[in-house]
Design a protein around this motif. Structure first.
Motif, PDB file in Angstrom:
ATOM      1  N   LYS A  66      -0.485   5.250  -5.228  1.00  0.00           N
ATOM      2  CA  LYS A  66      -0.484   6.644  -5.396  1.00  0.00           C
ATOM      3  C   LYS A  66      -2.070   6.994  -6.282  1.00  0.00           C
ATOM      4  N   PRO A 126       7.753   3.980 -11.459  1.00  0.00           N
ATOM      5  CA  PRO A 126       7.080   4.272 -10.062  1.00  0.00           C
ATOM      6  C   PRO A 126       8.436   4.709  -9.182  1.00  0.00           C
ATOM      7  N   ARG A 127       8.228   5.536  -8.226  1.00  0.00           N
ATOM      8  CA  ARG A 127       9.297   5.859  -7.382  1.00  0.00           C
ATOM      9  C   ARG A 127       9.037   5.108  -5.883  1.00  0.00           C
ATOM     10  N   PRO A 128       9.901   4.622  -5.108  1.00  0.00           N
ATOM     11  CA  PRO A 128       9.682   4.114  -4.111  1.00  0.00           C
ATOM     12  C   PRO A 128       9.761   5.158  -2.953  1.00  0.00           C
ATOM     13  N   PRO A 129       9.295   5.294  -1.542  1.00  0.00           N
ATOM     14  CA  PRO A 129       9.367   6.155  -0.398  1.00  0.00           C
ATOM     15  C   PRO A 129      10.819   6.468  -0.338  1.00  0.00           C
ATOM     16  N   ARG A 136       0.898  -1.125  -0.157  1.00  0.00           N
ATOM     17  CA  ARG A 136       0.009   0.132   0.137  1.00  0.00           C
ATOM     18  C   ARG A 136       0.729   1.242   0.019  1.00  0.00           C
ATOM     19  N   GLU A 137       1.937   1.317   0.493  1.00  0.00           N
ATOM     20  CA  GLU A 137       2.999   2.523   0.592  1.00  0.00           C
ATOM     21  C   GLU A 137       3.133   2.985  -1.002  1.00  0.00           C
ATOM     22  N   TYR A 138       3.076   1.970  -1.810  1.00  0.00           N
ATOM     23  CA  TYR A 138       3.586   2.486  -3.110  1.00  0.00           C
ATOM     24  C   TYR A 138       2.258   2.763  -4.031  1.00  0.00           C
ATOM     25  N   PHE A 162      10.128  -5.111  -2.846  1.00  0.00           N
ATOM     26  CA  PHE A 162       9.859  -3.717  -3.017  1.00  0.00           C
ATOM     27  C   PHE A 162      10.819  -3.211  -1.698  1.00  0.00           C
ATOM     28  N   ALA A 163      11.767  -2.342  -2.109  1.00  0.00           N
ATOM     29  CA  ALA A 163      12.726  -1.794  -1.136  1.00  0.00           C
ATOM     30  C   ALA A 163      13.547  -2.761  -0.352  1.00  0.00           C
ATOM     31  N   ILE A 216      -1.470   1.718  -8.610  1.00  0.00           N
ATOM     32  CA  ILE A 216      -0.004   1.227  -8.758  1.00  0.00           C
ATOM     33  C   ILE A 216       0.288   0.773 -10.171  1.00  0.00           C
TER      34      ILE A 216
END
Length: 169
Positions: free
Chosen positions: A46, A155-158, A42-44, A75-76, A50
């Motif tokens: 926007k 897409p950019r990670p946090p 969910r943090e990705y 993811f990260a 997604i």
């Protein structure tokens, strides 16, 4: 069998475009409209969407089924299980040139409406007939107007500390 009884063409088109991307050396991306049925980090997400890289290099155990797209991805640096209902995929395209296909955006429905029609095709997977007017007839633009032409932005990670690889000899 008539058109209302047939299965959705969406999963077949997704598989075909995935094959086209990989055969031509392109990176297949899917744009997904996220809701409670979609299992993604969910943090990705926007604006309720997604974009996922579903290339062979970015995923493991990829299954492009008729009902779900399932795979494992990092993811990260953290391994995650991803599960996307096919009817939530709004586009599949090649990252390098933006060529692909957009699908009609699922229409918001009242809770329980999708399950009430079990066994029948969901209105979320139907493609509007030629000549129809209204919201479903709109074209979805996959290109960011501010991005330079020919280079869609991934897409950019946090933000945060960037992971680093250490070479061991």
């Amino acid at each position: 069998m008539n058109a209302l009884e047939s299965t959705s063409t969406r999963p077949y088109l997704i598989r075909a475009l995935y094959d086209w991307c990989t055969d031509n050396g392109f990176t297949p991306y899917v744009a997904v409209l996220v809701d409670d049925t979609v299992q993604v980090p969910r943090e990705y997400v926007k604006n309720g969407e997604i974009v996922l890289n579903i290339s062979f290099d970015a995923t493991s155990s990829l299954k492009l089924g008729n009902e779900f797209i399932e795979f494992k991805a990092r993811f990260a640096g953290t391994a995650r299980e991803i599960m996307v209902p096919v009817n939530r995929v709004i586009a599949i395209y090649a990252r390098e040139n933006g060529q692909g296909m957009a699908f009609p955006v699922p229409v918001a429905s009242s809770p329980g409406e999708e399950t009430a029609s079990a066994g029948k095709p969901s209105p979320l997977t139907s493609v509007p007939a030629a000549g129809t007017h209204g919201e479903e007839g709109k074209v979805v633009q996959l290109v960011n107007p501010e991005a330079p032409p020919g280079e869609p932005e991934p897409p950019r990670p946090p933000s945060g500390p960037r992971p680093a690889l250490k070479r061991v000899k």
